[in-house]
Motif scaffolding. Structure first.
Motif, PDB file in Angstrom:
ATOM      1  N   VAL A  87       0.843  -1.204   0.000  1.00  0.00           N
ATOM      2  CA  VAL A  87       0.000   0.000   0.000  1.00  0.00           C
ATOM      3  C   VAL A  87       0.875   1.250   0.000  1.00  0.00           C
ATOM      4  O   VAL A  87       1.646   1.491   0.938  1.00  0.00           O
ATOM      5  CB  VAL A  87      -0.946   0.002   1.222  1.00  0.00           C
ATOM      6  CG1 VAL A  87      -1.769   1.285   1.266  1.00  0.00           C
ATOM      7  CG2 VAL A  87      -1.862  -1.223   1.185  1.00  0.00           C
ATOM      8  N   CYS A  88       0.756   2.050  -1.047  1.00  0.00           N
ATOM      9  CA  CYS A  88       1.544   3.275  -1.157  1.00  0.00           C
ATOM     10  C   CYS A  88       1.132   4.235  -0.039  1.00  0.00           C
ATOM     11  O   CYS A  88      -0.058   4.508   0.146  1.00  0.00           O
ATOM     12  CB  CYS A  88       1.323   3.927  -2.527  1.00  0.00           C
ATOM     13  SG  CYS A  88       2.328   5.405  -2.761  1.00  0.00           S
ATOM     14  N   PRO A  89       2.126   4.752   0.712  1.00  0.00           N
ATOM     15  CA  PRO A  89       1.781   5.649   1.827  1.00  0.00           C
ATOM     16  C   PRO A  89       1.253   7.008   1.354  1.00  0.00           C
ATOM     17  O   PRO A  89       0.815   7.805   2.180  1.00  0.00           O
ATOM     18  CB  PRO A  89       3.103   5.790   2.589  1.00  0.00           C
ATOM     19  CG  PRO A  89       4.170   5.423   1.623  1.00  0.00           C
ATOM     20  CD  PRO A  89       3.565   4.468   0.638  1.00  0.00           C
ATOM     21  N   HIS A  90       1.257   7.238   0.051  1.00  0.00           N
ATOM     22  CA  HIS A  90       0.757   8.509  -0.471  1.00  0.00           C
ATOM     23  C   HIS A  90      -0.769   8.528  -0.459  1.00  0.00           C
ATOM     24  O   HIS A  90      -1.397   9.142   0.389  1.00  0.00           O
ATOM     25  CB  HIS A  90       1.321   8.729  -1.889  1.00  0.00           C
ATOM     26  CG  HIS A  90       0.781   9.923  -2.596  1.00  0.00           C
ATOM     27  ND1 HIS A  90       0.491   9.901  -3.941  1.00  0.00           N
ATOM     28  CD2 HIS A  90       0.472  11.155  -2.169  1.00  0.00           C
ATOM     29  CE1 HIS A  90       0.033  11.085  -4.301  1.00  0.00           C
ATOM     30  NE2 HIS A  90       0.018  11.869  -3.245  1.00  0.00           N
ATOM     31  N   ARG A  91      -1.409   7.766  -1.357  1.00  0.00           N
ATOM     32  CA  ARG A  91      -2.874   7.834  -1.461  1.00  0.00           C
ATOM     33  C   ARG A  91      -3.542   6.463  -1.392  1.00  0.00           C
ATOM     34  O   ARG A  91      -4.738   6.349  -1.646  1.00  0.00           O
ATOM     35  CB  ARG A  91      -3.258   8.539  -2.757  1.00  0.00           C
ATOM     36  CG  ARG A  91      -2.856  10.033  -2.820  1.00  0.00           C
ATOM     37  CD  ARG A  91      -4.034  10.946  -2.462  1.00  0.00           C
ATOM     38  NE  ARG A  91      -5.136  10.723  -3.385  1.00  0.00           N
ATOM     39  CZ  ARG A  91      -5.201  11.214  -4.628  1.00  0.00           C
ATOM     40  NH1 ARG A  91      -4.258  12.004  -5.076  1.00  0.00           N
ATOM     41  NH2 ARG A  91      -6.224  10.927  -5.404  1.00  0.00           N
TER      42      ARG A  91
END
Ligand SMILES: [Fe+2]
Length: 406
Positions: A87-91
């Motif tokens: 899971v990308c910590p951005h969005r």
């Protein structure tokens, strides 16, 4: 966390085959119980997601979704196998989501995930780049965002442990190690040398239509071998062989595995149309070991079957109360893969397993239906299925802890 089923009811399933009864039937189909169980059982236990030989070279990685969590298992630049969240910590996009091959027909289908070899992971959404350790190394157009610190941003690290070539992950980074809890199993299967065996013909069935626990029970219990599989299992009867009855390991608090021995009438039997092993016996087995089948379970996800010439393994990954993802593969010594006619013999072995599946899978589907019925009962068990109350006890201990907030 509240359970939709009272503890008092669950406790009736804790014990041995002499006293315990079946789990409340709702544990096999109730959606609220499924949510509770995912926390109680899957949030802090060691979940098998694959084998070491799937990530041999630096940069080799595969994706998995144990208990619905998208994760990456990768051999990093230090050549260590590590697990991290996808899971990308951005969005919140999954950095290993497979966007290739999407067309009008399949664009609404559930996400598929990539596996392969990379030098870094780049989120397809906004091109944030993470190295093989999961650390953010690039994020376009973020310089003006004063509070953003790239060095504090990474894919979430997930605990990982390897046992005999099997890769396990744990979402609880502080979980006790798995290995020490597998001492009894380790001793029982040492001569199979599982870590040296190679995975052959892996297959994944995404939506097997019955509760995950029904799969485990069916794989592990020997009671049905001489009944449902009458004829094709006669070389290894449920009761065992004269003088060597079938048996299950003693299961005590703290044990991380359950296993059973199903002795066969002759040495070197096999689950195939000839009832004989098709490949040379594994080199270090004793005569006694060549004359039995071993069924092992490292709860909640890994099932291993061991016979005289090979082993096979399944992982059981719940996807809803009524479905699970089942992966299955064989394990052989590397030199056996070079034997003449290996592919043809493997084909016969696969057909043998297919014969069992055609009896077991429809039985499990019908059992799931029966356990969802208003007339579903909670019965006592035979000694030949003593592993089921062991599994029930393991589960109830975790359900109880979850209810007590421990
Ligand atoms: Fe079976």
């Amino acid at each position: 966390m509240e359970s939709p089923i009272a503890l008092e009811e669950l406790l009736k399933s804790r014990g041995t085959y002499r006293d315990a009864i079946g789990l409340p039937p709702k544990v096999y189909s109730d959606p609220d119980f499924f949510v509770f169980e995912r926390e109680a059982v899957f949030a802090s236990e060691w979940l098998c997601v694959g084998r070491e030989e799937q990530v041999q070279e630096v940069g080799d990685y595969f994706s998995a979704t144990p208990a619905g969590e998208p994760i990456i298992v990768v051999r990093n630049s230090e050549s260590e196998i590590r697990a991290m969240s996808s899971v990308c910590p951005h969005r919140g996009m999954c950095v290993t989501a497979d966007l290739d091959g999407i067309d009008d027909e399949n664009m609404l289908e559930p996400t598929k995930f990539l596996s392969g070899n990379v030098r870094y992971f780049r989120c397809p959404y906004h091109w944030w780049v993470f190295n093989l350790e999961g650390q953010l190394t690039g994020a376009p157009e973020m310089k003006e965002t004063d509070c953003f610190k790239a060095e504090d941003t990474s894919l979430e690290n997930i605990a990982l442990e390897i046992w005999n070539g099997f890769i396990f992950v744990n979402f609880d980074i502080n979980a006790d190690p798995l290995g020490p809890s597998l001492g009894k199993l380790e001793k029982a299967v040492r001569n199979y040398d599982l870590s040296s065996l190679k995975t052959v013909d892996p297959a994944v069935i995404p939506d097997v239509p019955f509760n995950w626990k029904i799969m485990i029970e069916n794989f592990m219990e020997m009671y049905h071998n001489s009944r449902l599989h009458k004829g094709i299992h006669d070389w290894a009867p449920s009761a065992g062989a004269p003088g060597t009855p079938s048996s299950y390991s003693d299961f005590e608090e703290g044990d991380g595995a359950m296993f059973g021995f199903n002795p066969s009438l002759e040495m070197d039997g096999g689950f195939n149309p000839t009832y004989k092993a098709l490949f040379p016996p594994l080199p270090n087995l004793t005569d006694e070991e060549r004359q039995r089948v071993v069924f092992a379970f490292v709860p909640p996800t890994l099932l291993i079957g061991m016979q005289s010439d090979s082993a096979f393994w399944f992982t059981v990954n719940p996807t809803s109360p009524e479905t699970h993802e089942l992966s299955m593969a064989y394990l052989f010594p590397e030199e056996v893969l070079e034997t003449p006619l290996f592919d043809e013999l493997l084909e016969a072995a696969i057909r043998g397993v297919g014969y069992f599946n055609r009896q077991d899978i429809p039985t499990n589907i019908a059992t799931h239906l029966g356990l969802s019925s208003r007339f579903a009962n909670r019965a006592h068990y035979s000694w030949q299925e003593a592993v089921i109350p062991q599994f029930n006890s393991w589960l109830v201990n975790r359900y109880e802890k979850q209810m007590e907030g421990k």
